[in-house]
Design an enzyme around this catalytic site. Structure first.
Site: not given
Ligand code: MSP
Length: 470
Positions: A22, A25, A130, A133, A147, A150, A294, A297
Protein backbone atom coordinates in the site's frame (compact mmCIF):
# COMPACT_ATOMS: atom_id res chain seq x y z
CA UNK A 1 39.77 7.14 -2.26
CA UNK A 2 38.94 3.53 -1.63
CA UNK A 3 35.49 1.99 -2.00
CA UNK A 4 34.70 2.11 1.72
CA UNK A 5 34.83 5.90 1.71
CA UNK A 6 32.62 6.67 -1.27
CA UNK A 7 29.97 3.99 -1.02
CA UNK A 8 26.69 4.39 0.81
CA UNK A 9 24.34 1.69 1.99
CA UNK A 10 20.66 2.61 2.50
CA UNK A 11 17.84 0.29 3.50
CA UNK A 12 14.05 0.24 3.81
CA UNK A 13 12.26 -2.10 6.20
CA UNK A 14 11.44 -5.41 4.57
CA UNK A 15 7.68 -5.57 4.26
CA UNK A 16 5.38 -8.31 5.51
CA UNK A 17 3.83 -10.32 2.73
CA UNK A 18 0.56 -10.94 4.54
CA UNK A 19 -1.01 -8.48 2.12
CA UNK A 20 -0.26 -6.54 -1.05
CA UNK A 21 1.72 -3.27 -0.92
CA UNK A 22 0.00 0.00 0.00
CA UNK A 23 1.07 3.63 -0.14
CA UNK A 24 2.61 3.44 3.36
CA UNK A 25 5.19 0.95 2.08
CA UNK A 26 5.58 3.02 -1.09
CA UNK A 27 6.31 6.14 0.98
CA UNK A 28 9.39 4.69 2.71
CA UNK A 29 10.64 2.98 -0.44
CA UNK A 30 10.26 6.11 -2.56
CA UNK A 31 12.13 8.14 0.01
CA UNK A 32 15.12 5.81 -0.21
CA UNK A 33 14.87 5.81 -3.98
CA UNK A 34 15.14 9.62 -4.00
CA UNK A 35 18.13 9.55 -1.64
CA UNK A 36 19.77 6.88 -3.78
CA UNK A 37 19.28 8.79 -7.01
CA UNK A 38 20.46 11.99 -5.33
CA UNK A 39 23.59 10.29 -4.00
CA UNK A 40 24.35 8.78 -7.38
CA UNK A 41 24.02 12.21 -9.03
CA UNK A 42 26.61 13.44 -6.53
CA UNK A 43 28.90 10.66 -7.72
CA UNK A 44 28.44 8.29 -4.79
CA UNK A 45 28.11 4.56 -5.16
CA UNK A 46 24.82 3.83 -3.43
CA UNK A 47 23.56 0.37 -2.57
CA UNK A 48 19.81 0.43 -1.98
CA UNK A 49 18.31 -2.61 -0.27
CA UNK A 50 14.65 -3.45 0.05
CA UNK A 51 12.72 -6.71 0.22
CA UNK A 52 10.06 -8.78 1.94
CA UNK A 53 9.64 -10.31 5.39
CA UNK A 54 8.12 -13.73 4.84
CA UNK A 55 8.27 -15.92 7.95
CA UNK A 56 6.25 -16.18 11.14
CA UNK A 57 2.72 -16.84 12.33
CA UNK A 58 1.21 -13.77 10.69
CA UNK A 59 2.29 -14.87 7.21
CA UNK A 60 1.47 -18.54 7.84
CA UNK A 61 -2.06 -17.55 8.88
CA UNK A 62 -2.55 -15.30 5.85
CA UNK A 63 -1.37 -18.13 3.57
CA UNK A 64 -3.73 -20.57 5.20
CA UNK A 65 -6.63 -18.17 4.84
CA UNK A 66 -5.97 -17.86 1.14
CA UNK A 67 -5.75 -21.64 0.79
CA UNK A 68 -2.16 -21.61 -0.46
CA UNK A 69 0.98 -23.19 0.89
CA UNK A 70 3.15 -20.57 2.60
CA UNK A 71 5.95 -20.56 0.03
CA UNK A 72 3.58 -20.13 -2.95
CA UNK A 73 1.75 -17.42 -1.07
CA UNK A 74 5.02 -15.58 -0.29
CA UNK A 75 6.18 -15.89 -3.90
CA UNK A 76 2.97 -14.32 -5.07
CA UNK A 77 2.85 -11.37 -2.69
CA UNK A 78 6.58 -10.72 -2.85
CA UNK A 79 6.09 -10.52 -6.62
CA UNK A 80 3.42 -7.86 -6.10
CA UNK A 81 5.91 -5.73 -4.15
CA UNK A 82 8.46 -6.04 -6.95
CA UNK A 83 5.83 -5.12 -9.49
CA UNK A 84 4.68 -2.08 -7.52
CA UNK A 85 8.28 -0.86 -7.18
CA UNK A 86 8.77 -1.29 -10.91
CA UNK A 87 5.63 0.73 -11.60
CA UNK A 88 6.94 3.48 -9.32
CA UNK A 89 10.32 3.48 -11.08
CA UNK A 90 12.12 2.45 -7.91
CA UNK A 91 15.71 1.64 -8.71
CA UNK A 92 16.74 -0.70 -5.87
CA UNK A 93 20.08 -2.49 -6.01
CA UNK A 94 18.91 -5.72 -4.44
CA UNK A 95 15.60 -7.21 -3.29
CA UNK A 96 16.00 -9.64 -0.40
CA UNK A 97 13.45 -12.22 0.65
CA UNK A 98 13.76 -13.89 4.04
CA UNK A 99 12.85 -17.22 2.41
CA UNK A 100 15.99 -16.96 0.22
CA UNK A 101 18.12 -19.99 1.03
CA UNK A 102 21.21 -17.85 1.33
CA UNK A 103 19.53 -15.61 3.91
CA UNK A 104 18.34 -18.62 5.91
CA UNK A 105 21.84 -20.05 5.97
CA UNK A 106 23.39 -16.77 7.14
CA UNK A 107 20.77 -16.35 9.88
CA UNK A 108 21.74 -19.78 11.21
CA UNK A 109 25.40 -18.79 11.17
CA UNK A 110 24.65 -15.55 13.00
CA UNK A 111 22.62 -17.31 15.69
CA UNK A 112 25.40 -19.83 16.14
CA UNK A 113 27.84 -16.98 16.77
CA UNK A 114 25.56 -15.63 19.52
CA UNK A 115 25.17 -19.07 21.04
CA UNK A 116 28.91 -19.80 20.96
CA UNK A 117 29.61 -16.46 22.63
CA UNK A 118 27.24 -17.34 25.45
CA UNK A 119 24.57 -14.71 24.76
CA UNK A 120 21.68 -17.17 24.40
CA UNK A 121 20.04 -19.20 27.15
CA UNK A 122 17.00 -21.43 27.50
CA UNK A 123 13.99 -20.20 29.41
CA UNK A 124 10.28 -20.41 29.81
CA UNK A 125 8.16 -17.70 28.22
CA UNK A 126 4.80 -17.04 29.73
CA UNK A 127 2.85 -14.08 28.53
CA UNK A 128 0.95 -12.51 25.70
CA UNK A 129 1.79 -12.33 22.02
CA UNK A 130 0.20 -10.20 19.28
CA UNK A 131 0.47 -11.97 15.93
CA UNK A 132 -0.43 -8.76 14.05
CA UNK A 133 2.60 -6.98 15.57
CA UNK A 134 4.65 -10.19 15.74
CA UNK A 135 5.72 -9.19 19.22
CA UNK A 136 5.31 -10.08 22.86
CA UNK A 137 3.01 -7.60 24.47
CA UNK A 138 2.34 -6.68 28.11
CA UNK A 139 -0.98 -6.27 29.92
CA UNK A 140 -0.11 -2.59 30.31
CA UNK A 141 -0.02 -2.08 26.54
CA UNK A 142 -3.53 -3.48 25.97
CA UNK A 143 -6.57 -1.27 25.55
CA UNK A 144 -9.82 -2.99 26.63
CA UNK A 145 -7.97 -6.28 26.51
CA UNK A 146 -6.92 -5.75 22.88
CA UNK A 147 -3.77 -4.75 21.02
CA UNK A 148 -4.38 -1.06 20.25
CA UNK A 149 -2.88 -1.39 16.74
CA UNK A 150 -4.60 -4.55 15.62
CA UNK A 151 -7.79 -4.35 17.67
CA UNK A 152 -7.70 -7.99 18.63
CA UNK A 153 -6.93 -9.88 21.84
CA UNK A 154 -3.38 -11.27 22.06
CA UNK A 155 -2.60 -14.98 22.34
CA UNK A 156 -1.64 -16.46 25.68
CA UNK A 157 1.75 -18.14 25.24
CA UNK A 158 3.53 -20.53 27.57
CA UNK A 159 6.47 -22.20 25.91
CA UNK A 160 10.13 -23.00 26.11
CA UNK A 161 12.20 -20.43 24.20
CA UNK A 162 15.75 -19.37 23.67
CA UNK A 163 16.44 -15.95 25.15
CA UNK A 164 18.99 -13.32 24.18
CA UNK A 165 20.85 -11.40 26.90
CA UNK A 166 19.56 -8.02 25.73
CA UNK A 167 20.00 -6.39 29.15
CA UNK A 168 23.77 -6.76 28.99
CA UNK A 169 23.92 -4.35 26.06
CA UNK A 170 21.41 -1.70 27.10
CA UNK A 171 23.75 0.76 28.88
CA UNK A 172 26.19 0.68 25.97
CA UNK A 173 23.51 1.28 23.35
CA UNK A 174 21.92 4.05 25.36
CA UNK A 175 25.32 5.72 25.59
CA UNK A 176 25.92 5.43 21.86
CA UNK A 177 22.55 7.00 21.09
CA UNK A 178 23.04 9.83 23.58
CA UNK A 179 26.51 10.60 22.21
CA UNK A 180 25.27 10.45 18.61
CA UNK A 181 27.60 7.63 17.60
CA UNK A 182 24.42 5.82 16.69
CA UNK A 183 22.32 8.58 15.18
CA UNK A 184 18.61 8.31 15.79
CA UNK A 185 16.55 10.88 13.99
CA UNK A 186 14.51 12.99 14.12
CA UNK A 187 14.97 14.32 17.66
CA UNK A 188 11.47 13.21 18.66
CA UNK A 189 12.27 9.60 17.69
CA UNK A 190 15.53 9.75 19.64
CA UNK A 191 13.65 10.91 22.75
CA UNK A 192 11.09 8.15 22.29
CA UNK A 193 13.87 5.54 22.19
CA UNK A 194 15.67 7.02 25.18
CA UNK A 195 12.35 6.84 27.04
CA UNK A 196 12.25 3.07 26.41
CA UNK A 197 15.58 2.63 28.20
CA UNK A 198 14.21 4.55 31.18
CA UNK A 199 11.11 2.33 31.35
CA UNK A 200 13.39 -0.71 31.50
CA UNK A 201 13.61 -3.63 29.11
CA UNK A 202 13.94 -7.37 29.67
CA UNK A 203 15.89 -9.98 27.76
CA UNK A 204 14.03 -11.05 24.63
CA UNK A 205 12.99 -14.43 23.38
CA UNK A 206 14.60 -15.09 20.01
CA UNK A 207 12.83 -18.32 19.15
CA UNK A 208 9.32 -19.77 18.97
CA UNK A 209 8.27 -23.30 19.76
CA UNK A 210 4.97 -23.51 17.95
CA UNK A 211 5.59 -21.53 14.81
CA UNK A 212 6.61 -23.93 12.07
CA UNK A 213 6.95 -21.34 9.29
CA UNK A 214 10.40 -20.02 10.09
CA UNK A 215 14.12 -20.77 10.18
CA UNK A 216 14.97 -23.71 12.42
CA UNK A 217 17.58 -23.10 15.10
CA UNK A 218 20.65 -25.09 14.04
CA UNK A 219 21.04 -26.65 17.51
CA UNK A 220 17.35 -27.08 18.38
CA UNK A 221 15.14 -28.22 15.53
CA UNK A 222 11.99 -27.82 17.62
CA UNK A 223 12.40 -24.07 17.63
CA UNK A 224 12.23 -21.51 14.83
CA UNK A 225 13.94 -18.13 14.89
CA UNK A 226 11.74 -15.27 16.11
CA UNK A 227 10.57 -13.47 12.96
CA UNK A 228 11.94 -10.06 14.00
CA UNK A 229 15.47 -11.44 14.51
CA UNK A 230 15.21 -13.21 11.16
CA UNK A 231 13.98 -9.96 9.56
CA UNK A 232 16.52 -7.54 11.09
CA UNK A 233 19.33 -9.80 9.97
CA UNK A 234 18.38 -9.15 6.33
CA UNK A 235 20.39 -5.94 6.41
CA UNK A 236 23.49 -7.99 7.10
CA UNK A 237 22.79 -11.23 5.21
CA UNK A 238 22.04 -9.33 1.97
CA UNK A 239 25.68 -8.25 1.84
CA UNK A 240 27.14 -11.65 2.53
CA UNK A 241 27.33 -12.40 -1.12
CA UNK A 242 30.65 -12.15 -2.72
CA UNK A 243 32.14 -8.71 -2.69
CA UNK A 244 29.44 -6.81 -0.83
CA UNK A 245 30.64 -7.06 2.79
CA UNK A 246 32.60 -3.83 2.38
CA UNK A 247 29.27 -1.96 2.45
CA UNK A 248 28.71 -2.77 6.13
CA UNK A 249 27.79 -0.92 8.32
CA UNK A 250 24.64 0.56 6.83
CA UNK A 251 24.65 4.33 6.52
CA UNK A 252 20.92 4.61 6.98
CA UNK A 253 18.06 2.37 8.03
CA UNK A 254 14.92 4.27 7.15
CA UNK A 255 11.86 3.07 9.06
CA UNK A 256 8.38 4.13 10.09
CA UNK A 257 8.16 5.20 13.71
CA UNK A 258 6.23 2.01 14.57
CA UNK A 259 9.37 -0.11 14.43
CA UNK A 260 11.88 2.09 16.23
CA UNK A 261 12.44 -0.22 19.19
CA UNK A 262 13.45 -3.10 16.95
CA UNK A 263 15.89 -0.97 14.97
CA UNK A 264 17.35 1.19 17.72
CA UNK A 265 17.57 -1.33 20.56
CA UNK A 266 17.24 -4.97 19.52
CA UNK A 267 19.22 -4.65 16.29
CA UNK A 268 22.23 -2.82 17.76
CA UNK A 269 22.28 -5.28 20.66
CA UNK A 270 22.36 -8.29 18.34
CA UNK A 271 25.17 -6.70 16.35
CA UNK A 272 27.22 -5.81 19.42
CA UNK A 273 26.82 -9.34 20.73
CA UNK A 274 28.11 -10.81 17.48
CA UNK A 275 30.98 -8.30 17.43
CA UNK A 276 29.85 -6.37 14.33
CA UNK A 277 29.82 -2.62 13.88
CA UNK A 278 26.61 -0.67 14.23
CA UNK A 279 24.65 1.17 11.55
CA UNK A 280 25.38 4.88 11.40
CA UNK A 281 21.83 6.13 11.44
CA UNK A 282 18.25 5.04 12.02
CA UNK A 283 15.68 7.58 10.87
CA UNK A 284 11.96 7.26 11.54
CA UNK A 285 9.44 9.07 9.37
CA UNK A 286 5.86 9.91 10.28
CA UNK A 287 2.81 7.81 9.63
CA UNK A 288 -0.07 8.79 7.50
CA UNK A 289 -3.75 8.21 7.87
CA UNK A 290 -6.36 8.25 5.11
CA UNK A 291 -9.14 10.80 5.56
CA UNK A 292 -8.30 10.81 9.25
CA UNK A 293 -8.31 7.03 9.75
CA UNK A 294 -5.62 4.39 10.06
CA UNK A 295 -5.13 2.55 6.77
CA UNK A 296 -6.65 -0.87 7.28
CA UNK A 297 -8.24 -3.74 5.45
CA UNK A 298 -11.20 -3.76 7.83
CA UNK A 299 -11.98 -0.11 7.21
CA UNK A 300 -11.39 -0.75 3.51
CA UNK A 301 -9.45 2.46 2.97
CA UNK A 302 -6.16 1.01 1.76
CA UNK A 303 -4.68 2.90 -1.18
CA UNK A 304 -2.83 0.80 -3.73
CA UNK A 305 0.10 2.73 -5.22
CA UNK A 306 -0.58 1.07 -8.60
CA UNK A 307 -3.98 2.79 -8.72
CA UNK A 308 -2.32 6.16 -8.20
CA UNK A 309 0.16 5.43 -10.98
CA UNK A 310 -2.73 4.54 -13.31
CA UNK A 311 -4.54 7.73 -12.47
CA UNK A 312 -1.72 10.26 -12.29
CA UNK A 313 1.34 8.65 -13.89
CA UNK A 314 4.57 7.49 -12.25
CA UNK A 315 6.31 10.78 -11.61
CA UNK A 316 3.17 12.51 -10.42
CA UNK A 317 2.57 9.70 -7.90
CA UNK A 318 6.16 9.98 -6.68
CA UNK A 319 5.70 13.72 -6.28
CA UNK A 320 2.28 13.54 -4.65
CA UNK A 321 3.40 11.07 -2.00
CA UNK A 322 6.58 12.87 -0.99
CA UNK A 323 5.19 16.41 -1.07
CA UNK A 324 2.31 15.85 1.36
CA UNK A 325 3.87 16.90 4.65
CA UNK A 326 7.24 17.14 6.43
CA UNK A 327 8.84 13.71 6.50
CA UNK A 328 9.11 13.38 10.25
CA UNK A 329 5.51 14.42 10.94
CA UNK A 330 2.37 12.34 10.82
CA UNK A 331 -0.18 13.50 8.31
CA UNK A 332 -3.45 12.80 6.62
CA UNK A 333 -3.93 11.90 2.98
CA UNK A 334 -7.14 12.47 1.09
CA UNK A 335 -7.71 11.36 -2.47
CA UNK A 336 -9.47 14.66 -3.25
CA UNK A 337 -6.51 16.67 -2.08
CA UNK A 338 -4.14 14.53 -4.17
CA UNK A 339 -6.15 15.45 -7.26
CA UNK A 340 -6.12 19.14 -6.38
CA UNK A 341 -2.39 19.06 -5.76
CA UNK A 342 -1.81 17.31 -9.07
CA UNK A 343 -3.64 20.08 -10.90
CA UNK A 344 -2.10 22.97 -9.01
CA UNK A 345 1.52 21.85 -8.64
CA UNK A 346 2.03 19.66 -11.69
CA UNK A 347 -0.48 20.53 -14.44
CA UNK A 348 -0.50 24.23 -13.65
CA UNK A 349 2.82 24.63 -11.82
CA UNK A 350 5.65 22.64 -13.38
CA UNK A 351 3.83 21.57 -16.56
CA UNK A 352 2.55 24.98 -17.47
CA UNK A 353 5.83 26.74 -16.67
CA UNK A 354 7.75 24.33 -18.89
CA UNK A 355 5.33 24.94 -21.77
CA UNK A 356 5.59 28.72 -21.33
CA UNK A 357 9.38 28.79 -21.25
CA UNK A 358 9.92 26.27 -24.03
CA UNK A 359 7.50 28.18 -26.26
CA UNK A 360 9.12 31.55 -25.51
CA UNK A 361 12.62 30.16 -26.02
CA UNK A 362 11.63 28.63 -29.36
CA UNK A 363 10.73 32.05 -30.72
CA UNK A 364 14.10 33.71 -30.34
CA UNK A 365 17.76 32.90 -30.30
CA UNK A 366 18.89 32.91 -26.71
CA UNK A 367 22.12 32.79 -24.87
CA UNK A 368 21.94 31.20 -21.48
CA UNK A 369 23.16 33.60 -18.83
CA UNK A 370 21.68 35.02 -15.67
CA UNK A 371 22.37 38.29 -13.96
CA UNK A 372 24.10 38.42 -10.61
CA UNK A 373 20.92 39.28 -8.67
CA UNK A 374 19.18 36.30 -10.21
CA UNK A 375 22.09 34.04 -9.44
CA UNK A 376 21.42 34.90 -5.85
CA UNK A 377 17.96 33.40 -6.18
CA UNK A 378 19.40 30.22 -7.67
CA UNK A 379 22.02 29.96 -4.95
CA UNK A 380 19.34 30.38 -2.29
CA UNK A 381 17.10 27.68 -3.82
CA UNK A 382 19.98 25.24 -4.26
CA UNK A 383 21.14 25.85 -0.73
CA UNK A 384 17.66 25.25 0.72
CA UNK A 385 17.28 22.11 -1.37
CA UNK A 386 20.64 20.64 -0.36
CA UNK A 387 20.12 21.43 3.30
CA UNK A 388 16.65 19.92 3.24
CA UNK A 389 17.72 16.68 1.55
CA UNK A 390 20.66 16.39 3.94
CA UNK A 391 18.07 16.26 6.73
CA UNK A 392 15.73 13.92 4.80
CA UNK A 393 13.24 16.71 4.45
CA UNK A 394 11.75 15.78 1.10
CA UNK A 395 8.81 18.10 1.54
CA UNK A 396 11.06 21.13 2.13
CA UNK A 397 13.38 20.15 -0.74
CA UNK A 398 10.39 20.05 -3.10
CA UNK A 399 8.99 23.29 -1.67
CA UNK A 400 12.24 25.05 -2.51
CA UNK A 401 11.96 23.91 -6.15
CA UNK A 402 8.31 24.93 -6.32
CA UNK A 403 9.31 28.29 -4.91
CA UNK A 404 11.57 28.73 -7.95
CA UNK A 405 8.69 27.67 -10.20
CA UNK A 406 6.42 30.42 -8.85
CA UNK A 407 9.30 32.88 -9.03
CA UNK A 408 9.62 32.12 -12.76
CA UNK A 409 5.86 32.42 -13.27
CA UNK A 410 5.99 35.85 -11.67
CA UNK A 411 8.83 36.95 -13.97
CA UNK A 412 6.80 35.90 -17.01
CA UNK A 413 3.66 37.62 -15.73
CA UNK A 414 5.40 40.90 -14.93
CA UNK A 415 7.93 41.10 -17.74
CA UNK A 416 5.66 39.72 -20.48
CA UNK A 417 8.67 38.67 -22.56
CA UNK A 418 6.45 37.67 -25.53
CA UNK A 419 5.89 41.39 -26.15
CA UNK A 420 9.38 41.58 -27.56
CA UNK A 421 10.68 44.51 -25.60
CA UNK A 422 14.28 45.55 -25.22
CA UNK A 423 15.15 43.15 -22.41
CA UNK A 424 12.85 40.29 -23.42
CA UNK A 425 15.74 38.25 -24.79
CA UNK A 426 17.60 38.52 -21.54
CA UNK A 427 14.53 37.59 -19.50
CA UNK A 428 13.93 34.52 -21.63
CA UNK A 429 17.58 33.50 -21.38
CA UNK A 430 17.35 33.73 -17.61
CA UNK A 431 14.10 31.72 -17.58
CA UNK A 432 15.75 28.95 -19.58
CA UNK A 433 18.61 28.81 -17.09
CA UNK A 434 16.07 28.55 -14.26
CA UNK A 435 14.17 25.82 -16.02
CA UNK A 436 17.40 23.90 -16.55
CA UNK A 437 18.11 24.20 -12.85
CA UNK A 438 14.59 23.07 -11.95
CA UNK A 439 15.12 20.09 -14.24
CA UNK A 440 18.28 19.10 -12.38
CA UNK A 441 16.74 19.52 -8.94
CA UNK A 442 13.67 17.43 -9.69
CA UNK A 443 15.71 14.56 -11.18
CA UNK A 444 15.79 12.31 -8.09
CA UNK A 445 12.05 12.85 -7.51
CA UNK A 446 10.68 12.93 -11.07
CA UNK A 447 13.33 11.23 -13.20
CA UNK A 448 11.23 10.77 -16.35
CA UNK A 449 9.85 14.30 -16.28
CA UNK A 450 13.32 15.71 -15.86
CA UNK A 451 14.41 13.83 -18.98
CA UNK A 452 11.39 15.06 -20.92
CA UNK A 453 11.96 18.70 -19.98
CA UNK A 454 15.61 18.50 -21.04
CA UNK A 455 14.52 17.15 -24.41
CA UNK A 456 11.92 19.88 -24.81
CA UNK A 457 14.45 22.60 -24.03
CA UNK A 458 16.84 21.14 -26.59
CA UNK A 459 14.21 20.46 -29.24
CA UNK A 460 12.42 23.78 -28.73
CA UNK A 461 9.02 22.09 -28.87
CA UNK A 462 6.61 21.97 -25.98
CA UNK A 463 4.61 18.81 -25.30
CA UNK A 464 2.19 18.75 -22.32
CA UNK A 465 3.74 16.99 -19.32
CA UNK A 466 0.81 16.69 -16.94
CA UNK A 467 -2.60 16.96 -18.60
CA UNK A 468 -5.11 18.70 -16.36
CA UNK A 469 -7.49 16.25 -14.72
CA UNK A 470 -11.21 16.92 -14.24
N1 MSP B 1 8.31 -6.60 8.47
C1 MSP B 1 8.42 -5.52 9.37
C2 MSP B 1 9.71 -4.78 9.16
C3 MSP B 1 10.96 -5.59 9.29
S1 MSP B 1 12.38 -4.64 8.96
C4 MSP B 1 13.63 -5.55 9.48
C5 MSP B 1 7.26 -4.56 9.14
N2 MSP B 1 6.65 -4.66 7.97
S2 MSP B 1 5.38 -3.79 7.50
O1 MSP B 1 4.93 -4.38 6.26
O2 MSP B 1 4.44 -3.67 8.54
O3 MSP B 1 5.96 -2.40 7.10
C6 MSP B 1 6.11 -1.39 8.05
C7 MSP B 1 6.72 -0.18 7.40
O4 MSP B 1 5.93 0.27 6.27
C8 MSP B 1 6.72 1.00 8.35
O5 MSP B 1 7.83 0.98 9.22
C9 MSP B 1 6.77 2.15 7.37
O6 MSP B 1 8.08 2.25 6.85
C10 MSP B 1 5.84 1.69 6.26
N3 MSP B 1 4.46 2.06 6.53
C11 MSP B 1 3.41 1.21 6.73
N4 MSP B 1 2.29 1.93 6.93
C12 MSP B 1 2.56 3.25 6.86
C13 MSP B 1 1.77 4.41 6.95
N5 MSP B 1 0.49 4.39 7.20
N6 MSP B 1 2.43 5.60 6.80
C14 MSP B 1 3.75 5.67 6.50
N7 MSP B 1 4.50 4.58 6.42
C15 MSP B 1 3.95 3.35 6.65
O7 MSP B 1 6.98 -3.78 10.02
Amino acid sequence: MNKEKTSKYFTTPIYYVNDKPHIGHAYTTLAIDVLTRYGRLLGQEVFFLTGTDEHGAKIAQAAEKSGKNPQDFCDEISGLFKEAWKNLNIDYSYFIRTTDKQHEQKVKEFLTILKDKGYLYEGEYQGLYCVGCEKFITEKELVNGECPDHKCPPQKVAEKNWFFKLKEFLPQIEGLIVSGQLLVGPEQAKQEVLGLFRQGLDDISISRQNVAWGIKLPWDENQTCYVWVDALLNYWTALQQEGRQYLWPADLHLVGRDILKFHCIYWPALLLAAGFSLPKQVFAHGYFTINGQKMSKTIGNIIDPNDLVKKYGVDATRYLLLSQFPFSSDGDISLDRLGQKYNSDLAKGLGNLTARIVTLAGKISIKGSVEASENKKLAEVKNNYTQALGKLNFYEALSSVWDLISYCDKIIDTEKPWENRENSQQAIAALVVYLEEITKLITPFLPETSEKISQQIQGGKSVPLFPRLP
